[in-house]
Design a protein around this motif. Structure first.
Motif, mmCIF file in Angstrom:
data_model
loop_
_atom_site.group_PDB
_atom_site.id
_atom_site.type_symbol
_atom_site.label_atom_id
_atom_site.label_comp_id
_atom_site.label_asym_id
_atom_site.label_seq_id
_atom_site.Cartn_x
_atom_site.Cartn_y
_atom_site.Cartn_z
ATOM 1 N N PHE A 181 13.995 -48.948 18.303
ATOM 2 C CA PHE A 181 12.453 -49.129 17.493
ATOM 3 C C PHE A 181 11.314 -49.113 18.557
ATOM 4 C CE2 PHE A 181 15.856 -51.427 15.212
ATOM 5 C CZ PHE A 181 15.665 -51.285 13.962
ATOM 6 N N PHE A 182 10.574 -48.090 18.611
ATOM 7 C CA PHE A 182 9.291 -48.017 19.174
ATOM 8 C C PHE A 182 8.121 -48.133 18.273
ATOM 9 C CE2 PHE A 182 5.655 -45.405 20.723
ATOM 10 C CZ PHE A 182 5.892 -45.791 22.114
ATOM 11 N N ASP A 183 7.512 -49.399 18.558
ATOM 12 C CA ASP A 183 6.333 -49.653 17.666
ATOM 13 C C ASP A 183 6.933 -50.280 16.148
ATOM 14 O OD1 ASP A 183 4.039 -50.247 18.910
ATOM 15 O OD2 ASP A 183 2.994 -48.412 18.665
ATOM 16 N N HIS A 202 3.339 -64.243 24.295
ATOM 17 C CA HIS A 202 1.998 -63.498 23.740
ATOM 18 C C HIS A 202 1.853 -62.179 23.971
ATOM 19 C CE1 HIS A 202 1.144 -68.042 24.306
ATOM 20 N NE2 HIS A 202 0.958 -67.990 23.175
ATOM 21 N N THR A 203 2.665 -61.522 24.352
ATOM 22 C CA THR A 203 2.840 -60.115 24.738
ATOM 23 C C THR A 203 3.762 -59.484 23.529
ATOM 24 O OG1 THR A 203 2.673 -60.435 27.086
ATOM 25 C CG2 THR A 203 3.350 -57.985 26.307
ATOM 26 N N PRO A 204 3.078 -58.348 22.638
ATOM 27 C CA PRO A 204 3.932 -57.626 21.826
ATOM 28 C C PRO A 204 5.061 -57.008 22.349
ATOM 29 C CG PRO A 204 1.724 -56.641 22.013
ATOM 30 C CD PRO A 204 1.834 -57.796 22.885
ATOM 31 N N LEU A 205 6.068 -56.776 21.501
ATOM 32 C CA LEU A 205 7.179 -55.831 21.844
ATOM 33 C C LEU A 205 6.656 -54.435 21.522
ATOM 34 C CD1 LEU A 205 10.358 -57.217 20.449
ATOM 35 C CD2 LEU A 205 10.205 -56.725 22.871
ATOM 36 N N LEU A 206 6.967 -53.500 22.661
ATOM 37 C CA LEU A 206 6.866 -52.028 22.537
ATOM 38 C C LEU A 206 8.109 -51.266 22.074
ATOM 39 C CD1 LEU A 206 4.809 -49.603 22.578
ATOM 40 C CD2 LEU A 206 5.377 -49.412 25.014
ATOM 41 N N LEU A 207 9.145 -51.399 22.692
ATOM 42 C CA LEU A 207 10.612 -50.962 22.715
ATOM 43 C C LEU A 207 11.581 -51.873 22.322
ATOM 44 C CD1 LEU A 207 11.761 -48.135 22.658
ATOM 45 C CD2 LEU A 207 12.548 -49.018 24.979
ATOM 46 N N LYS A 208 12.389 -51.830 21.306
ATOM 47 C CA LYS A 208 13.539 -52.597 21.224
ATOM 48 C C LYS A 208 15.071 -51.919 20.744
ATOM 49 C CE LYS A 208 15.132 -56.541 18.365
ATOM 50 N NZ LYS A 208 14.972 -57.468 17.283
ATOM 51 N N VAL A 209 15.842 -51.841 21.602
ATOM 52 C CA VAL A 209 17.026 -51.189 21.613
ATOM 53 C C VAL A 209 18.304 -52.108 20.993
ATOM 54 C CG1 VAL A 209 18.589 -49.652 22.655
ATOM 55 C CG2 VAL A 209 16.217 -49.551 23.341
ATOM 56 N N GLU A 210 18.970 -51.667 20.070
ATOM 57 C CA GLU A 210 19.854 -52.425 19.425
ATOM 58 C C GLU A 210 21.237 -51.595 19.307
ATOM 59 O OE1 GLU A 210 18.743 -53.632 15.652
ATOM 60 O OE2 GLU A 210 17.649 -55.378 16.405
ATOM 61 N N ASN A 211 22.158 -52.242 20.034
ATOM 62 C CA ASN A 211 23.694 -51.573 20.167
ATOM 63 C C ASN A 211 23.612 -50.327 20.318
ATOM 64 O OD1 ASN A 211 24.652 -54.296 19.471
ATOM 65 N ND2 ASN A 211 23.920 -53.903 17.301
ATOM 66 N N LEU A 212 23.045 -49.398 21.358
ATOM 67 C CA LEU A 212 23.043 -48.175 21.773
ATOM 68 C C LEU A 212 24.243 -47.876 22.345
ATOM 69 C CD1 LEU A 212 20.718 -46.052 21.151
ATOM 70 C CD2 LEU A 212 20.338 -45.915 23.653
ATOM 71 N N ARG A 213 24.786 -46.494 21.608
ATOM 72 C CA ARG A 213 26.154 -46.149 22.158
ATOM 73 C C ARG A 213 26.052 -44.448 22.321
ATOM 74 N NH1 ARG A 213 27.306 -48.197 17.477
ATOM 75 N NH2 ARG A 213 28.339 -46.190 16.422
ATOM 76 N N LYS A 214 26.656 -44.403 23.468
ATOM 77 C CA LYS A 214 26.913 -42.797 23.729
ATOM 78 C C LYS A 214 28.003 -42.686 24.441
ATOM 79 C CE LYS A 214 26.045 -38.437 23.770
ATOM 80 N NZ LYS A 214 25.850 -37.691 22.635
ATOM 81 N N LYS A 272 4.500 -37.612 21.743
ATOM 82 C CA LYS A 272 3.254 -37.687 22.285
ATOM 83 C C LYS A 272 3.039 -38.931 22.998
ATOM 84 C CE LYS A 272 1.151 -35.843 18.700
ATOM 85 N NZ LYS A 272 0.263 -35.280 17.807
ATOM 86 N N GLU A 273 3.896 -40.020 22.482
ATOM 87 C CA GLU A 273 3.577 -41.341 23.012
ATOM 88 C C GLU A 273 4.604 -41.672 24.243
ATOM 89 O OE1 GLU A 273 2.416 -44.075 19.936
ATOM 90 O OE2 GLU A 273 2.826 -42.423 18.647
ATOM 91 N N ILE A 274 5.732 -40.917 24.065
ATOM 92 C CA ILE A 274 6.732 -41.285 25.102
ATOM 93 C C ILE A 274 6.923 -39.873 25.908
ATOM 94 C CG2 ILE A 274 7.907 -43.124 23.620
ATOM 95 C CD1 ILE A 274 9.838 -41.311 22.572
#
Length: 572
Positions: free
Chosen positions: A385-387, A312-324, A404-406
Motif C-alpha cells: 500500500f503506497f498512500d 503524529h506522522t502519516p504512513l507512506l508505505l505499508k507492506v503486508e505478507n509480501l512473498r517472492k 513517478k512517485e517511487i
C-alpha cells in the motif's frame, strides 16, 4: 636474543631481534602512456616488508596501491612502465628479470589474492582444477597427490564440502567462497609473501571478518609475510602490524597500526579515519577527506538527531505478507520441485520523511524485497500500500503513472547506465518518457540543475559513464532517480563498493537531499555501521524474513536477535 630492563616496576624491551627484509621497494616511479602524454601513478614509493611481517597499504582508488602491488608481480598493463626504481625480493631485483624468470616467483614464492575473484577465476574451468594447475606448474607432484593437496587447502580455508567445491564452476559458489578459492590458490605453493589486493571489498561484514581472520591464521601457521591493500583503515588494522598510507602516488605516512590510529599525522590519514561512520557518535554530517586536506573544521556535529514522532506522522508505505520465491529445480513436465523463498511473508511500515534501514547478508532477500516494492520483480503474494493504494492491483499503465512517485538507486551504477548514452540524456530520459515539462530545453535546464545539486558540473552533461569515477557515477544515478521528483526512494547498496571518503560524500548527499526535498528512503546495505548512520529505524533480514526491527541506536546498542548481534560483532 631479546634483552629486558625493569624500571619503576615496568619491563622495557632494550633489544629486539631484527627480522630479515623480504621485500624492498626503493624509489619506485611508474607511469602510464596516454593520449595526453605520461600520467604518473606511482611517484617515489619506498617500502620494506620483513620476513613473516605484515604491512597494510591504504589509500583511495587511484592512489597507486594496486599498481604498486602489480609491479611486484610483473603484471602491469601494456601501457604502464617503470620509469625508475628497484623491487628486491630477497637479493633479486624483480624488475631486471625476464618474464620466464618472473614466473619462478609469481604464484610460487609470491602469491596474490586479487580484488575481484570472479574476474580472476576462469569461468569455464572448475575451481579445483584452477588450483591444481598452479601446483602442477611449480611443484614436482603427481596429479593424484596434487588433487589431495587442493582438497586439503580447501579444508584449510574453511570451504564447506571441499569435494563438491573442487568440481564446481565459479558461478556456482558464493562471493565469499570464490574469495576462499583465490586464497587457496595464492597459498598453494607455500609462498614467502602473500599480496592481498582489496580481498574483502563489497563482501558482507561477517564474510569479511572470516576472510581477515583466515589470512591472520594462515600467516601465523605458515610464517609468510603479508602485504594487505585496502581503502579502509579499520579493515587493514585487523591484519597488519604496520600501515603505510598512500595518496596521489606517494607514501605520506608510515607507522605501526596503533600509532596510525592513536596519533595520525598527515591530514589525509586523519580524513580516512574520520570519514567512516563511527560506532559511537552519530554526527549529522560525516567529515570527508577533502575537509582535512583543505584544513576545514572537522569537529562534526554530534548532537542527538531529532526523533520522528511516529504517533503524529502519516504512513507512506505499508507492506503486508509480501512473498517472492524463485524456482531451483523443475520436473520433466516443468513443475517446480524445489524453490528458494527469497521474501517470506514480510510485513512492515514506512512513515513519511523516514529513512528505514534494511540490513542483512548477501542472499537474505534485501534486493528482492526492494525491487518487489516497485514491482520491478513481481511478488507472488501479499500487498503493497503506497498512500493507501495497493500497488499489487495496478495494471501496467496505472503502475507507470505511479512510478513517478517511487524510484530506486541501484547498487552498481555502471551496469544501470547505458554506456552509449550521455549522462545528461540518461537523466533527461525519465522526464521525456513521463512527459514532464514542456520541451527539451526546459528538461535540459532541469538536468543541469540536478547535476549541480548532486555535486557534478554542467559541462558533464555530454560526457559518457566511462569518463567518470565510481563515486561520480553514483551521483549520476542519484540525479536520475530525482528527475521526476519522487516522494519515495529505495537505495539499494548505493555505497557498498565505494572508497570510504567517497562513501561519506554520497551519504551526506543523500541526507542533504532528504532534508531539502522531504524524501522518504528505504536504505539497503550489508554494513550495519552505514545503515545506523543513515536510518531512523532498522530492519534486520535473514533468509527472507525480518528477524528484528527497532530504533537505529536501540537496535545497534541493545540487539535482541543473535543474528543482529553477529552482524554488529563483525564490524571492524
Amino acid at each position: 636474543m631479546i634483552l629486558f630492563a625493569v624500571q619503576n616496576g615496568k619491563i622495557d624491551v632494550l633489544l629486539k631481534p631484527k627480522r630479515k627484509v623480504l621485500l624492498r621497494i626503493e624509489d619506485l616511479h611508474i607511469g602510464f602512456k596516454g593520449e595526453n602524454g605520461i600520467n604518473r601513478a606511482v611517484n617515489g614509493v619506498t617500502l620494506n616488508i620483513e620476513k613473516g611481517g605484515s604491512l597494510g597499504l591504504v589509500g583511495e582508488s587511484g592512489s597507486g596501491k594496486s599498481v604498486t602491488a602489480l609491479s611486484v608481480m610483473g603484471l602491469l598493463s601494456p601501457n604502464a612502465f617503470v620509469e625508475r626504481g628497484n623491487i628486491y625480493f630477497g637479493d633479486v631485483d624483480l624488475l631486471t628479470l625476464p618474464q620466464e624468470g618472473l614466473r619462478k616467483f609469481r604464484g610460487n614464492k609470491i602469491g596474490m589474492i586479487f580484488q575481484e575473484p570472479m574476474s580472476a577465476l576462469n569461468p569455464v574451468q572448475r575451481c579445483g582444477n584452477q588450483v591444481l594447475e598452479s601446483i602442477l606448474t611449480h611443484q614436482k607432484m603427481k596429479k593424484k597427490e596434487a588433487k589431495a593437496r587442493v582438497i586439503s587447502l580447501f579444508e584449510k580455508v574453511m570451504l564447506p564440502r571441499p569435494d563438491k567445491i573442487f568440481k564446481a564452476y565459479p558461478h556456482e559458489i558464493s562471493g565469499g567462497q570464490k574469495q576462499r578459492v583465490m586464497i587457496a590458490m595464492a597459498i598453494a605453493n607455500n609462498p614467502d609473501l602473500l599480496i592481498a589486493d582489496e580481498p574483502t571489498t563489497a563482501l558482507d561484514v561477517s564474510v569479511q571478518k572470516d576472510i581477515l581472520e583466515l589470512i591472520s591464521v594462515l600467516q601465523k601457521d605458515t610464517g609468510m609475510a603479508v602485504l594487505f591493500i585496502s581503502h579502509d583503515l579499520a579493515v587493514v588494522a585487523k591484519v597488519a602490524q604496520r600501515i603505510a598510507v598512500m595518496y596521489k602516488g606517494e607514501i605520506v605516512e608510515e607507522n605501526s597500526a596503533e600509532e596510525i590510529f592513536d596519533n595520525p599525522e598527515h591530514p589525509y590519514t586523519k580524513g580516512l579515519i574520520a570519514c567512516r561512520p563511527s560506532l559511537h557518535g552519530r554526527p549529522e554530517v560525516l567529515p570527508t577527506v577533502d575537509d582535512f586536506i583543505q584544513g576545514k573544521n572537522t569537529g562534526g556535529n554530534v548532537a542527538q538527531r531529532e526523533k520522528i514522532d511516529y504517533k503524529h506522522t502519516p504512513l507512506l508505505l505499508k507492506v503486508e505478507n509480501l512473498r517472492k520465491s524463485f524456482p531451483l529445480k523443475r520436473s520433466i513436465t516443468g513443475k517446480v520441485t524445489q524453490a528458494l523463498q527469497a521474501v517470506n511473508n514480510v510485513s512492515f511500515e514506512v512513515y513519511r520523511g523516514e529513512t528505514l534501514g534494511l540490513v542483512g547478508e548477501s542472499g537474505c532477500g534485501k534486493t528482492t524485497l526492494g525491487r518487489s516494492l516497485l514491482r520491478l520483480i513481481e511478488p507472488d503474494g501479499g500487498h503493497i500500500f503506497f498512500d493507501q493504494k495497493d500497488l499489487t492491483l495496478l495494471n501496467r499503465r496505472e503502475l507507470v503513472k505511479k512510478r513517478k512517485e517511487i524510484n530506486i538507486v541501484f547498487q552498481d551504477p555502471y551496469s544501470s547506465l547505458n554506456p552509449r548514452m550521455s549522462i545528461g540524456r540518461a537523466i533527461m530520459e525519465p522526464m521525456i518518457v513521463h512527459k514532464r515539462y514542456k520541451n527539451n530545453k526546459i528538461r535540459r535546464e532541469k538536468t543541469i540543475w540536478l547535476l549541480e545539486k548532486t555535486g557534478l558540473k554542467p559541462e558533464h552533461f555530454n560526457r559518457y559513464p566511462h569518463e567518470f569515477s565510481g563515486g561520480q557515477r553514483q551521483r549520476i544515478v542519484i540525479a536520475r532517480a530525482l528527475a521526476l521528483q519522487p516522494r519515495f526512494i529505495v537505495c539499494d547498496e548505493p555505497v557498498s563498493a565505494l572508497d570510504v571518503s567517497v562513501q561519506a560524500m554520497v551519504l551526506n548527499l543523500l541526507n542533504g537531499l532528504k532534508k531539502e526535498f522531504g524524501f522518504t528512503y528505504i536504505f539497503i546495505s550489508h554494513d550495519l555501521a552505514v545503515v545506523r548512520f543513515m536510518s531512523d529505524r532498522i530492519m534486520v533480514m535473514k533468509d527472507g524474513t525480518i528477524v528484528e526491527t527497532g530504533d537505529a541506536d536501540e537496535l545497534f546498542f541493545h540487539p535482541k536477535h543473535p543474528y543482529t548481534k553477529m552482524l554488529i560483532d563483525s564490524i571492524p
